[in-house]
Design a protein around this motif. Structure first.
Motif, mmCIF file in Angstrom:
data_model
loop_
_atom_site.group_PDB
_atom_site.id
_atom_site.type_symbol
_atom_site.label_atom_id
_atom_site.label_comp_id
_atom_site.label_asym_id
_atom_site.label_seq_id
_atom_site.Cartn_x
_atom_site.Cartn_y
_atom_site.Cartn_z
ATOM 1 N N SER A 49 -114.258 -12.804 -19.299
ATOM 2 C CA SER A 49 -115.405 -12.671 -20.201
ATOM 3 C C SER A 49 -116.628 -13.308 -19.545
ATOM 4 O O SER A 49 -116.557 -13.799 -18.413
ATOM 5 C CB SER A 49 -115.118 -13.386 -21.530
ATOM 6 O OG SER A 49 -115.199 -14.793 -21.338
ATOM 7 N N THR A 83 -121.764 -7.581 -25.365
ATOM 8 C CA THR A 83 -120.489 -8.005 -24.788
ATOM 9 C C THR A 83 -119.752 -8.851 -25.815
ATOM 10 O O THR A 83 -120.330 -9.741 -26.441
ATOM 11 C CB THR A 83 -120.670 -8.758 -23.447
ATOM 12 O OG1 THR A 83 -119.381 -8.996 -22.877
ATOM 13 C CG2 THR A 83 -121.397 -10.066 -23.595
ATOM 14 N N CYS A 85 -116.825 -11.533 -26.713
ATOM 15 C CA CYS A 85 -116.139 -12.619 -26.006
ATOM 16 C C CYS A 85 -115.158 -13.283 -26.964
ATOM 17 O O CYS A 85 -115.575 -13.970 -27.908
ATOM 18 C CB CYS A 85 -117.179 -13.613 -25.491
ATOM 19 S SG CYS A 85 -116.450 -14.960 -24.568
ATOM 20 N N GLN A 91 -112.920 -8.979 -29.049
ATOM 21 C CA GLN A 91 -112.706 -8.479 -27.682
ATOM 22 C C GLN A 91 -111.282 -7.951 -27.562
ATOM 23 O O GLN A 91 -110.318 -8.685 -27.797
ATOM 24 C CB GLN A 91 -112.941 -9.600 -26.654
ATOM 25 C CG GLN A 91 -112.782 -9.116 -25.209
ATOM 26 C CD GLN A 91 -113.074 -10.203 -24.184
ATOM 27 O OE1 GLN A 91 -113.345 -11.355 -24.529
ATOM 28 N NE2 GLN A 91 -113.010 -9.826 -22.918
ATOM 29 N N LEU A 96 -114.092 -8.631 -18.419
ATOM 30 C CA LEU A 96 -115.506 -8.667 -18.818
ATOM 31 C C LEU A 96 -116.118 -7.270 -18.828
ATOM 32 O O LEU A 96 -115.983 -6.520 -17.864
ATOM 33 C CB LEU A 96 -116.282 -9.557 -17.831
ATOM 34 C CG LEU A 96 -117.816 -9.555 -17.978
ATOM 35 C CD1 LEU A 96 -118.253 -10.089 -19.326
ATOM 36 C CD2 LEU A 96 -118.460 -10.348 -16.847
ATOM 37 N N HIS A 97 -116.751 -6.917 -19.933
ATOM 38 C CA HIS A 97 -117.420 -5.614 -20.003
ATOM 39 C C HIS A 97 -118.617 -5.685 -20.925
ATOM 40 O O HIS A 97 -118.628 -6.441 -21.895
ATOM 41 C CB HIS A 97 -116.459 -4.516 -20.464
ATOM 42 C CG HIS A 97 -115.779 -4.802 -21.770
ATOM 43 N ND1 HIS A 97 -114.684 -5.632 -21.862
ATOM 44 C CD2 HIS A 97 -116.031 -4.379 -23.027
ATOM 45 C CE1 HIS A 97 -114.292 -5.701 -23.128
ATOM 46 N NE2 HIS A 97 -115.100 -4.958 -23.858
ATOM 47 N N PHE A 98 -119.616 -4.886 -20.578
ATOM 48 C CA PHE A 98 -120.825 -4.760 -21.389
ATOM 49 C C PHE A 98 -120.882 -3.335 -21.910
ATOM 50 O O PHE A 98 -120.716 -2.383 -21.151
ATOM 51 C CB PHE A 98 -122.070 -5.066 -20.545
ATOM 52 C CG PHE A 98 -122.168 -6.513 -20.147
ATOM 53 C CD1 PHE A 98 -121.392 -7.028 -19.114
ATOM 54 C CD2 PHE A 98 -123.020 -7.378 -20.819
ATOM 55 C CE1 PHE A 98 -121.461 -8.366 -18.766
ATOM 56 C CE2 PHE A 98 -123.099 -8.720 -20.475
ATOM 57 C CZ PHE A 98 -122.318 -9.213 -19.445
ATOM 58 N N HIS A 99 -121.120 -3.198 -23.217
ATOM 59 C CA HIS A 99 -121.307 -1.883 -23.821
ATOM 60 C C HIS A 99 -122.798 -1.530 -23.728
ATOM 61 O O HIS A 99 -123.646 -2.349 -24.111
ATOM 62 C CB HIS A 99 -120.943 -1.905 -25.309
ATOM 63 C CG HIS A 99 -119.532 -2.305 -25.616
ATOM 64 N ND1 HIS A 99 -118.568 -1.412 -26.000
ATOM 65 C CD2 HIS A 99 -118.914 -3.523 -25.602
ATOM 66 C CE1 HIS A 99 -117.418 -2.047 -26.215
ATOM 67 N NE2 HIS A 99 -117.610 -3.332 -25.986
#
Ligand code: 5GP
Ligand code: ZN
Length: 111
Positions: A49, A83, A85, A91, A96-99
């Protein structure tokens, strides 16, 4: 990392509808889109994250988001970056990912 669905997409073990790739970052369409444009942006290195992201990784992701916004033609119309977390944020994938959400007027609130 073994058993990580996003690492499997990076390693091409499972298909991903990839929209952007560079040395450090990969971006692909979300399998369950919440907006007309819903893209997931991830570092190629597995970290859980934002808590584990260093400056170099963060800069690479922001740089990729800027390029994707340009390519998707959403610089003018706008977009949202989210994102999640941990547990309370919901989550579901521990890589780790960003929309990036765009393509319609989004709700005023995030929650
Ligand atoms: P989170 O809830 O962890 O912030 O978001 C995880 C996101 O990953 C969800 O929006 C979900 O639809 C997406 N997702 C989960 N598995 C896959 C997959 O195998 N392929 C793609 N493209 N997206 C996925
Ligand atoms: Zn992973």
């Amino acid at each position: 990392m073994e058993n990580c669905i996003f690492c499997k997409i990076i390693n091409k073990e499972i298909p991903g509808d990839i929209v952007y790739e560079d040395e450090k970052v990969l971006a692909f369409k979300d399998i369950n889109p919440q907006a007309p444009i819903h893209i997931i942006v991830i570092p190629k290195k597995h970290v859980k994250s934002v808590l584990e992201a260093d400056g170099e990784m963060s800069a690479a992701i922001i740089n990729a988001i800027q390029k994707i916004a340009k390519e998707q033609n959403i610089e003018e119309t706008g977009f949202r970056v989210i994102t999640n977390c941990g547990k309370d944020a919901g989550q579901t994938v521990e890589h780790l990912h960003f929309h990036i959400l765009a393509g319609r007027t989004l709700g005023e609130k995030i929650v």
